[in-house]
Design an enzyme around this catalytic site. Structure first.
Site, PDB file in Angstrom:
ATOM      1  N   TYR A  30      45.382  30.667 -54.631  1.00 52.27           N
ATOM      2  CA  TYR A  30      45.203  30.715 -53.185  1.00 52.27           C
ATOM      3  C   TYR A  30      44.015  31.573 -52.806  1.00 52.27           C
ATOM      4  O   TYR A  30      43.465  32.308 -53.638  1.00 52.27           O
ATOM      5  CB  TYR A  30      46.478  31.212 -52.491  1.00 52.27           C
ATOM      6  CG  TYR A  30      46.743  32.700 -52.592  1.00 52.27           C
ATOM      7  CD1 TYR A  30      47.157  33.283 -53.781  1.00 52.27           C
ATOM      8  CD2 TYR A  30      46.572  33.534 -51.487  1.00 52.27           C
ATOM      9  CE1 TYR A  30      47.399  34.653 -53.867  1.00 52.27           C
ATOM     10  CE2 TYR A  30      46.821  34.898 -51.563  1.00 52.27           C
ATOM     11  CZ  TYR A  30      47.233  35.448 -52.749  1.00 52.27           C
ATOM     12  OH  TYR A  30      47.461  36.802 -52.823  1.00 52.27           O
TER      13      TYR A  30
ATOM     14  N   ARG B 164      35.505  32.386 -55.732  1.00 52.53           N
ATOM     15  CA  ARG B 164      36.645  32.894 -56.512  1.00 52.53           C
ATOM     16  C   ARG B 164      37.715  31.808 -56.694  1.00 52.53           C
ATOM     17  O   ARG B 164      38.350  31.735 -57.743  1.00 52.53           O
ATOM     18  CB  ARG B 164      37.239  34.139 -55.845  1.00 52.53           C
ATOM     19  CG  ARG B 164      38.343  34.779 -56.693  1.00 52.53           C
ATOM     20  CD  ARG B 164      38.814  36.092 -56.114  1.00 52.53           C
ATOM     21  NE  ARG B 164      39.367  35.899 -54.789  1.00 52.53           N
ATOM     22  CZ  ARG B 164      39.644  36.886 -53.932  1.00 52.53           C
ATOM     23  NH1 ARG B 164      39.396  38.146 -54.284  1.00 52.53           N
ATOM     24  NH2 ARG B 164      40.157  36.635 -52.762  1.00 52.53           N
TER      25      ARG B 164
ATOM     26  N   LYS C 116      43.759  34.581 -58.903  1.00 58.90           N
ATOM     27  CA  LYS C 116      44.526  34.750 -57.656  1.00 58.90           C
ATOM     28  C   LYS C 116      45.634  33.705 -57.564  1.00 58.90           C
ATOM     29  O   LYS C 116      45.514  32.707 -56.850  1.00 58.90           O
ATOM     30  CB  LYS C 116      43.574  34.679 -56.447  1.00 58.90           C
ATOM     31  CG  LYS C 116      44.166  35.266 -55.173  1.00 58.90           C
ATOM     32  CD  LYS C 116      43.072  35.534 -54.161  1.00 58.90           C
ATOM     33  CE  LYS C 116      43.586  35.946 -52.802  1.00 58.90           C
ATOM     34  NZ  LYS C 116      44.338  37.183 -52.767  1.00 58.90           N
TER      35      LYS C 116
ATOM     36  N   GLU D 277      45.500  48.664 -58.604  1.00 59.81           N
ATOM     37  CA  GLU D 277      45.059  48.253 -57.258  1.00 59.81           C
ATOM     38  C   GLU D 277      46.268  48.306 -56.334  1.00 59.81           C
ATOM     39  O   GLU D 277      47.377  48.619 -56.775  1.00 59.81           O
ATOM     40  CB  GLU D 277      44.454  46.842 -57.301  1.00 59.81           C
ATOM     41  CG  GLU D 277      45.422  45.786 -57.783  1.00 59.81           C
ATOM     42  CD  GLU D 277      44.806  44.400 -57.936  1.00 59.81           C
ATOM     43  OE1 GLU D 277      43.841  44.085 -57.230  1.00 59.81           O
ATOM     44  OE2 GLU D 277      45.338  43.624 -58.762  1.00 59.81           O
TER      45      GLU D 277
HETATM   46  N1  PDD Z   1      45.146  39.834 -50.907  1.00 58.00           N
HETATM   47  N2  PDD Z   1      44.069  42.734 -54.934  1.00 58.00           N
HETATM   48  C1  PDD Z   1      45.120  41.932 -54.710  1.00 58.00           C
HETATM   49  C2  PDD Z   1      46.277  42.003 -55.645  1.00 58.00           C
HETATM   50  C3  PDD Z   1      45.126  41.071 -53.593  1.00 58.00           C
HETATM   51  O1  PDD Z   1      46.179  40.267 -53.387  1.00 58.00           O
HETATM   52  C4  PDD Z   1      44.012  41.062 -52.719  1.00 58.00           C
HETATM   53  C5  PDD Z   1      43.944  40.148 -51.515  1.00 58.00           C
HETATM   54  C6  PDD Z   1      42.943  41.923 -53.000  1.00 58.00           C
HETATM   55  C7  PDD Z   1      41.706  41.972 -52.129  1.00 58.00           C
HETATM   56  O2  PDD Z   1      40.910  40.827 -52.299  1.00 58.00           O
HETATM   57  P1  PDD Z   1      39.973  40.294 -51.105  1.00 58.00           P
HETATM   58  O3  PDD Z   1      39.133  41.426 -50.710  1.00 58.00           O
HETATM   59  O4  PDD Z   1      39.220  39.202 -51.716  1.00 58.00           O
HETATM   60  O5  PDD Z   1      40.910  39.850 -49.997  1.00 58.00           O
HETATM   61  C8  PDD Z   1      42.994  42.734 -54.121  1.00 58.00           C
HETATM   62  C9  PDD Z   1      45.160  38.847 -49.844  1.00 58.00           C
HETATM   63  C10 PDD Z   1      44.456  39.304 -48.617  1.00 58.00           C
HETATM   64  C11 PDD Z   1      46.590  38.414 -49.578  1.00 58.00           C
HETATM   65  O6  PDD Z   1      47.287  38.184 -50.559  1.00 58.00           O
HETATM   66  O7  PDD Z   1      46.984  38.275 -48.423  1.00 58.00           O
END
Ligand code: PDD
Length: 287
Positions: free
Chosen positions: A34, A53, A150, A182
């Site tokens: 996703y 990504r 992801k 993280e």
């Molecule tokens: N989450 N790390 C994890 C585990 C995440 O699920 C996310 C993003 C990030 C940050 O990635 P980005 O900057 O590309 O959004 C880091 C999204 C926002 C979500 O699951 O809603």
């Protein structure tokens, strides 16, 4: 609540009419990936990064992605238009589709993937967590070992967020071997007392955040010193500032970790500056 128009496999339909097979591998096996892209003033933020990504996630799982970036942009824009979305997110999910039964083995390559997108209206710029900061609790990182992909396997992050809520906090930071990997849905950062920004280096242990990448660029443009390395919970607790980055939270200050206040317990100056700069840069780059 008014019905959203959502996208399912080539069609724009009312959310109540959207259908996916019960045999879909996303549903049965979490065999899906996703992306979440944010929208400001009806325009997409960091879109090429998110689609790049998505392509990488699908490739790592040998999953077909028969839409190019242009086609995906058209779908995103059409959904924004049909739902009159000014500020919020567009959620995109791609799964390996349905072979009409449950089976661990990947279906034939002619099985069409499932592509679903929907919008979520949300105030992103003016948010309470953005201005007041969030409290996090640490949780063991019990996710799988390919967190750089992801995938929609989000049960453990959901459990970690529920544990945070039960502890009276807002979110969870994942910890492995004493080091922060993280946040449950964001990347973790700290600022040392000598003014160095620290965020974990990319590896299979964390998601390569798109917001993280842009904030690194901004930090460089602001001549901030940056180190990409792992840091411990204790180091973060005694840091000058901490914050998280993600598509939906931009840059959000962290004011406490496991009830230990960070700095003076208020959102840090550098986090505030980076949040403002990220929003400004995003508005400029939005498409
Ligand atoms: N989450 N790390 C994890 C585990 C995440 O699920 C996310 C993003 C990030 C940050 O990635 P980005 O900057 O590309 O959004 C880091 C999204 C926002 C979500 O699951 O809603």
């Amino acid at each position: 609540m008014t019905q959203r128009t959502v996208y399912v496999n080539g069609e724009y339909v009312a959310e109540r009419d959207a259908r996916v097979s019960i045999f879909d591998r996303g549903f049965l096996l979490a065999d899906g990936v996703y992306e979440v892209s944010s929208v400001l003033e009806g325009k997409l933020i960091d879109f090429p990064g998110h689609m790049g990504r998505l392509k990488r996630s699908a490739a790592e799982l040998e999953m077909a992605l028969p839409w190019d970036e242009k086609a995906l942009l058209t779908i995103h824009r059409e959904l924004i238009r049909r739902n009159a979305l000014a500020e919020g997110m567009v959620y995109l999910q791609l799964t390996r589709g349905s072979a009409g039964d449950r089976d661990f083995g990947y279906p034939d390559t002619d099985t069409p993937p499932t592509l679903v997108l929907f919008t979520q209206a949300k105030s992103l710029v003016d948010s309470r967590s953005g201005s007041e900061g969030i409290r996090v609790v640490t949780q063991p990182d019990w996710r799988w070992a390919r967190r750089d992909i992801k995938t929609v396997q989000l049960l453990y992050p959901a459990m970690a967020k529920m544990a945070a809520k039960a502890a009276g906090a807002d979110d969870a930071w994942m910890v492995e071997d004493g080091m922060v990997t993280e946040g449950a849905s964001n990347n973790a950062w700290m600022l040392t007392h000598d003014g160095t920004l620290v965020t974990r280096e990319l590896s299979h242990a964390i998601l390569p955040g798109i917001t993280r990448a842009v904030v690194l660029e901004i930090a460089e443009a602001l001549s901030l010193r940056v180190e990409e390395r792992a840091f411990s919970v204790e180091e973060a607790q005694s840091a000058k500032e901490c914050f998280v980055t993600s598509a939906s939270s931009f840059v959000t200050p962290v004011i406490a970790i496991d009830d230990v206040s960070i700095g003076d317990g208020c959102p840090g100056e550098v986090a505030r500056r980076l949040r403002a700069a990220y929003i400004e840069e995003s508005r400029r780059r939005a498409i």
